[in-house]
Design a protein around this motif. Structure first.
Motif, PDB file in Angstrom:
ATOM      1  N   GLY A 177       8.384  27.532  -0.895  1.00  0.00           N
ATOM      2  CA  GLY A 177       7.591  28.413  -1.745  1.00  0.00           C
ATOM      3  C   GLY A 177       7.003  27.638  -2.911  1.00  0.00           C
ATOM      4  N   LEU A 178       5.722  27.815  -3.154  1.00  0.00           N
ATOM      5  CA  LEU A 178       5.041  27.091  -4.230  1.00  0.00           C
ATOM      6  C   LEU A 178       4.161  28.050  -5.020  1.00  0.00           C
ATOM      7  CD1 LEU A 178       3.892  23.961  -2.183  1.00  0.00           C
ATOM      8  CD2 LEU A 178       5.753  24.032  -3.851  1.00  0.00           C
ATOM      9  N   LYS A 179       4.000  27.758  -6.288  1.00  0.00           N
ATOM     10  CA  LYS A 179       3.092  28.536  -7.114  1.00  0.00           C
ATOM     11  C   LYS A 179       1.676  28.018  -6.916  1.00  0.00           C
ATOM     12  CE  LYS A 179       6.532  29.388 -10.754  1.00  0.00           C
ATOM     13  NZ  LYS A 179       6.867  29.193 -12.177  1.00  0.00           N
ATOM     14  N   GLY A 180       0.704  28.828  -7.313  1.00  0.00           N
ATOM     15  CA  GLY A 180      -0.664  28.362  -7.261  1.00  0.00           C
ATOM     16  C   GLY A 180      -0.843  27.205  -8.236  1.00  0.00           C
ATOM     17  N   GLY A 181      -1.640  26.213  -7.874  1.00  0.00           N
ATOM     18  CA  GLY A 181      -1.854  25.069  -8.752  1.00  0.00           C
ATOM     19  C   GLY A 181      -2.031  23.789  -7.972  1.00  0.00           C
ATOM     20  N   THR A 182      -2.038  22.658  -8.678  1.00  0.00           N
ATOM     21  CA  THR A 182      -2.281  21.350  -8.062  1.00  0.00           C
ATOM     22  C   THR A 182      -0.966  20.626  -7.782  1.00  0.00           C
ATOM     23  OG1 THR A 182      -4.426  21.141  -9.173  1.00  0.00           O
ATOM     24  CG2 THR A 182      -3.423  19.114  -8.356  1.00  0.00           C
ATOM     25  N   TYR A 183      -0.880  20.009  -6.603  1.00  0.00           N
ATOM     26  CA  TYR A 183       0.299  19.258  -6.189  1.00  0.00           C
ATOM     27  C   TYR A 183      -0.148  17.902  -5.639  1.00  0.00           C
ATOM     28  CZ  TYR A 183       2.729  23.686  -6.670  1.00  0.00           C
ATOM     29  OH  TYR A 183       3.250  24.854  -7.182  1.00  0.00           O
ATOM     30  N   TYR A 184       0.785  16.965  -5.623  1.00  0.00           N
ATOM     31  CA  TYR A 184       0.498  15.615  -5.146  1.00  0.00           C
ATOM     32  C   TYR A 184       1.447  15.243  -4.014  1.00  0.00           C
ATOM     33  CZ  TYR A 184      -2.457  15.107  -9.244  1.00  0.00           C
ATOM     34  OH  TYR A 184      -3.440  15.274 -10.181  1.00  0.00           O
ATOM     35  N   VAL A 185       0.911  14.515  -3.035  1.00  0.00           N
ATOM     36  CA  VAL A 185       1.702  14.056  -1.893  1.00  0.00           C
ATOM     37  C   VAL A 185       1.570  12.539  -1.789  1.00  0.00           C
ATOM     38  CG1 VAL A 185       2.069  14.200   0.601  1.00  0.00           C
ATOM     39  CG2 VAL A 185       1.260  16.212  -0.656  1.00  0.00           C
ATOM     40  N   LYS A 186       2.709  11.862  -1.709  1.00  0.00           N
ATOM     41  CA  LYS A 186       2.697  10.403  -1.537  1.00  0.00           C
ATOM     42  C   LYS A 186       3.247  10.063  -0.156  1.00  0.00           C
ATOM     43  CE  LYS A 186       5.833   7.583  -3.233  1.00  0.00           C
ATOM     44  NZ  LYS A 186       6.654   6.722  -4.119  1.00  0.00           N
ATOM     45  N   VAL A 187       2.506   9.208   0.572  1.00  0.00           N
ATOM     46  CA  VAL A 187       2.942   8.699   1.867  1.00  0.00           C
ATOM     47  C   VAL A 187       3.201   7.209   1.721  1.00  0.00           C
ATOM     48  CG1 VAL A 187       2.380   8.414   4.308  1.00  0.00           C
ATOM     49  CG2 VAL A 187       1.569  10.441   3.080  1.00  0.00           C
ATOM     50  N   ASP A 219       0.834  -1.209   0.000  1.00  0.00           N
ATOM     51  CA  ASP A 219       0.000   0.000   0.000  1.00  0.00           C
ATOM     52  C   ASP A 219       0.866   1.256   0.000  1.00  0.00           C
ATOM     53  OD1 ASP A 219      -2.246   1.611   0.141  1.00  0.00           O
ATOM     54  OD2 ASP A 219      -2.374   1.511   2.330  1.00  0.00           O
ATOM     55  N   GLU A 220       0.391   2.295  -0.657  1.00  0.00           N
ATOM     56  CA  GLU A 220       0.933   3.643  -0.562  1.00  0.00           C
ATOM     57  C   GLU A 220      -0.223   4.598  -0.731  1.00  0.00           C
ATOM     58  OE1 GLU A 220       3.876   3.427  -3.693  1.00  0.00           O
ATOM     59  OE2 GLU A 220       2.525   4.406  -5.115  1.00  0.00           O
ATOM     60  N   ASP A 221      -0.168   5.731  -0.069  1.00  0.00           N
ATOM     61  CA  ASP A 221      -1.293   6.668  -0.070  1.00  0.00           C
ATOM     62  C   ASP A 221      -0.927   7.930  -0.838  1.00  0.00           C
ATOM     63  OD1 ASP A 221      -2.640   4.856   1.488  1.00  0.00           O
ATOM     64  OD2 ASP A 221      -2.240   5.896   3.378  1.00  0.00           O
ATOM     65  N   TRP A 222      -1.828   8.310  -1.756  1.00  0.00           N
ATOM     66  CA  TRP A 222      -1.629   9.520  -2.555  1.00  0.00           C
ATOM     67  C   TRP A 222      -2.721  10.534  -2.228  1.00  0.00           C
ATOM     68  CZ3 TRP A 222       1.999  10.815  -6.442  1.00  0.00           C
ATOM     69  CH2 TRP A 222       2.959   9.823  -6.713  1.00  0.00           C
ATOM     70  N   PHE A 223      -2.307  11.785  -2.168  1.00  0.00           N
ATOM     71  CA  PHE A 223      -3.231  12.897  -1.932  1.00  0.00           C
ATOM     72  C   PHE A 223      -2.935  13.988  -2.954  1.00  0.00           C
ATOM     73  CE2 PHE A 223      -2.528  10.718   2.027  1.00  0.00           C
ATOM     74  CZ  PHE A 223      -3.757  10.693   2.663  1.00  0.00           C
ATOM     75  N   LYS A 224      -3.944  14.809  -3.251  1.00  0.00           N
ATOM     76  CA  LYS A 224      -3.708  15.972  -4.114  1.00  0.00           C
ATOM     77  C   LYS A 224      -4.324  17.200  -3.478  1.00  0.00           C
ATOM     78  CE  LYS A 224      -7.680  15.472  -7.267  1.00  0.00           C
ATOM     79  NZ  LYS A 224      -8.081  15.349  -8.697  1.00  0.00           N
ATOM     80  N   VAL A 225      -3.663  18.332  -3.669  1.00  0.00           N
ATOM     81  CA  VAL A 225      -4.138  19.579  -3.089  1.00  0.00           C
ATOM     82  C   VAL A 225      -3.931  20.693  -4.096  1.00  0.00           C
ATOM     83  CG1 VAL A 225      -1.899  19.988  -1.951  1.00  0.00           C
ATOM     84  CG2 VAL A 225      -3.948  21.152  -1.107  1.00  0.00           C
ATOM     85  N   THR A 226      -4.910  21.573  -4.216  1.00  0.00           N
ATOM     86  CA  THR A 226      -4.818  22.717  -5.132  1.00  0.00           C
ATOM     87  C   THR A 226      -4.645  23.986  -4.320  1.00  0.00           C
ATOM     88  OG1 THR A 226      -6.193  21.616  -6.784  1.00  0.00           O
ATOM     89  CG2 THR A 226      -5.961  24.005  -6.969  1.00  0.00           C
ATOM     90  N   LEU A 227      -3.530  24.668  -4.545  1.00  0.00           N
ATOM     91  CA  LEU A 227      -3.240  25.900  -3.831  1.00  0.00           C
ATOM     92  C   LEU A 227      -3.775  27.091  -4.613  1.00  0.00           C
ATOM     93  CD1 LEU A 227       0.435  25.085  -2.794  1.00  0.00           C
ATOM     94  CD2 LEU A 227      -1.697  24.526  -1.610  1.00  0.00           C
ATOM     95  N   PRO A 228      -4.425  28.037  -3.941  1.00  0.00           N
ATOM     96  CA  PRO A 228      -5.108  29.135  -4.640  1.00  0.00           C
ATOM     97  C   PRO A 228      -4.171  30.180  -5.247  1.00  0.00           C
ATOM     98  CG  PRO A 228      -5.234  29.454  -2.281  1.00  0.00           C
ATOM     99  CD  PRO A 228      -4.609  28.109  -2.490  1.00  0.00           C
ATOM    100  N   SER A 229      -2.963  30.316  -4.662  1.00  0.00           N
ATOM    101  CA  SER A 229      -2.051  31.361  -5.138  1.00  0.00           C
ATOM    102  C   SER A 229      -0.632  31.019  -4.710  1.00  0.00           C
ATOM    103  CB  SER A 229      -2.458  32.724  -4.564  1.00  0.00           C
ATOM    104  OG  SER A 229      -2.444  32.692  -3.155  1.00  0.00           O
ATOM    105  N   ALA A 230       0.311  31.758  -5.257  1.00  0.00           N
ATOM    106  CA  ALA A 230       1.710  31.519  -4.910  1.00  0.00           C
ATOM    107  C   ALA A 230       1.992  31.961  -3.484  1.00  0.00           C
ATOM    108  CB  ALA A 230       2.617  32.261  -5.883  1.00  0.00           C
ATOM    109  N   GLY A 231       2.935  31.308  -2.835  1.00  0.00           N
ATOM    110  CA  GLY A 231       3.317  31.693  -1.485  1.00  0.00           C
ATOM    111  C   GLY A 231       4.085  30.596  -0.791  1.00  0.00           C
ATOM    112  N   LYS A 232       4.359  30.819   0.472  1.00  0.00           N
ATOM    113  CA  LYS A 232       5.044  29.830   1.289  1.00  0.00           C
ATOM    114  C   LYS A 232       4.003  28.910   1.926  1.00  0.00           C
ATOM    115  CE  LYS A 232       9.501  31.261   1.441  1.00  0.00           C
ATOM    116  NZ  LYS A 232      10.714  30.424   1.327  1.00  0.00           N
ATOM    117  N   PHE A 233       4.208  27.610   1.753  1.00  0.00           N
ATOM    118  CA  PHE A 233       3.295  26.630   2.321  1.00  0.00           C
ATOM    119  C   PHE A 233       4.070  25.612   3.144  1.00  0.00           C
ATOM    120  CE2 PHE A 233       0.783  28.443  -1.027  1.00  0.00           C
ATOM    121  CZ  PHE A 233      -0.519  28.391  -0.561  1.00  0.00           C
ATOM    122  N   THR A 234       3.377  25.045   4.142  1.00  0.00           N
ATOM    123  CA  THR A 234       3.978  24.034   5.015  1.00  0.00           C
ATOM    124  C   THR A 234       3.194  22.736   4.913  1.00  0.00           C
ATOM    125  OG1 THR A 234       4.829  25.649   6.589  1.00  0.00           O
ATOM    126  CG2 THR A 234       4.498  23.420   7.414  1.00  0.00           C
TER     127      THR A 234
END
Length: 329
Positions: free
Chosen positions: A131-141, A71-86
């Motif tokens: 720092g990330l731009k606005g848009g969709t990103y994926y996270v794998k655990v 098993d591995e877990d995937w998530f996706k998140v869409t950030l509304p604008s550019a900036g620093k994210f944690t």
């Protein structure tokens, strides 16, 4: 006919028992599920690939678990604008070994932007900021060491400023009658942020004695988030002008302090370090001669005084004065 009726009654009884058992099973299942719904949104299986990724809303926490070695877990998140994210990763696993692998990917699902390996030896919450731009990103655990298989974790992507640390040189300041604005230091991911460029500061309830609030609001790369901290405003302190000894007692004269002051508190000890000190409270701020009785004869005491004020059911006190020495008769 009687046999037929008895047979029907028997079948109906069995059906009622089966219905009752099914109802109980559903209620038990719902009871077991209830705590999870209050904890965080959960991953949606199957989510073993980027194409099946569980959609996250930034700023909200999600829980998951690696159920098996495949098993591995995937998530996706869409950030509304550019900036620093944690990206923060939490868990309660406390055994001697085991670790997770957490990787952030770009919108193409293949470009690796950052990767971390987190183990049980962490504080229970780990994070990285970038720092990330606005848009969709994926996270794998995924798991690094199989001991963490079956253990629950939490995942969250949020504005970096929400994870910043706010610190004050002094968390307690004396009342002056004016608005008080102690300087706040803001750090995020180990970097000190700059006032005016990265954030603005505002103060509230910062004039009268009580608890004041400092609100830091993000700007530029840190825009869209805010964080607060508090500090205490206490009465202006006082001092001991004179100490006088008496039989198994002593009295002290203190400098009158009536502005925003309910009264005085004395503390006294036979040790200069004030270890084991006892406290006496005097509720009239206009009374400046304070007496302590029922003490040991011919004993040297170290004495300090401070002012205090009652506000909203809480007591706010100044710092202790310089100690004076007095010997009982």
């Amino acid at each position: 006919m009687k046999r037929t009726m008895a047979s029907l009654n028997g079948r109906c009884g069995r059906l009622r028992v089966l219905w009752l058992c099914a109802t109980i099973a559903v209620l038990v299942a719902l009871a077991m599920m209830a705590p999870q719904t209050a904890y965080a949104a959960s991953e949606k299986e199957p989510n073993n690939s980027a194409q099946q990724a569980t959609a996250m809303t930034w700023g909200n926490g999600y829980s998951g678990a690696i159920s098996s070695s495949n098993d591995e877990d995937w998530f996706k998140v869409t950030l509304p604008s550019a900036g620093k994210f944690t990206l923060s990763f939490g868990h309660t696993y406390k055994k001697d070994s085991g670790s997770w692998s957490v990787t952030l990917y770009a919108a193409d699902k293949a470009t690796r932007l950052h990767s971390e390996s987190w183990s049980n030896k962490s504080t229970g919450t780990d994070s990285f900021t970038m720092g990330l731009k606005g848009g969709t990103y994926y996270v794998k655990v995924d798991w690094n060491w199989s001991e963490v298989i079956g253990e629950t974790y939490t995942l969250k992507v949020d504005r970096a400023l929400n994870h910043a640390s706010l610190s004050l040189k002094k968390s307690t300041v004396e009342y002056t009658g004016k608005s008080l604005k102690p300087t706040v230091t803001v750090k995020c991911a180990g970097a000190k942020l700059k006032k005016g460029r990265d954030y603005t500061v505002s103060y509230s309830s910062n004039k009268k004695i009580g608890t004041a609030t400092i609100t830091v609001k993000g700007k530029g790369q840190y825009a869209g988030a805010s964080k607060s901290c508090t500090f205490k405003i206490v009465p202006k302190g006082t001092s001991i002008k004179k100490a006088k000894s008496a039989k198994k007692s002593f009295s002290v004269s203190v400098k009158k302090q009536t502005k925003q002051t309910t009264g005085y508190q004395l503390r006294y000890s036979t040790k200069k370090s004030m270890k084991g000190a006892k406290t006496a409270t005097f509720k009239n701020a206009k009374k400046t001669t304070l007496k302590v009785k029922k003490l040991k004869a011919k004993k040297t005491y170290y004495v300090q005084v401070r002012t205090y004020k009652k506000m909203g059911g809480k007591t706010y006190a100044s710092s202790w004065s310089k100690a004076v020495k007095v010997k009982t008769k």
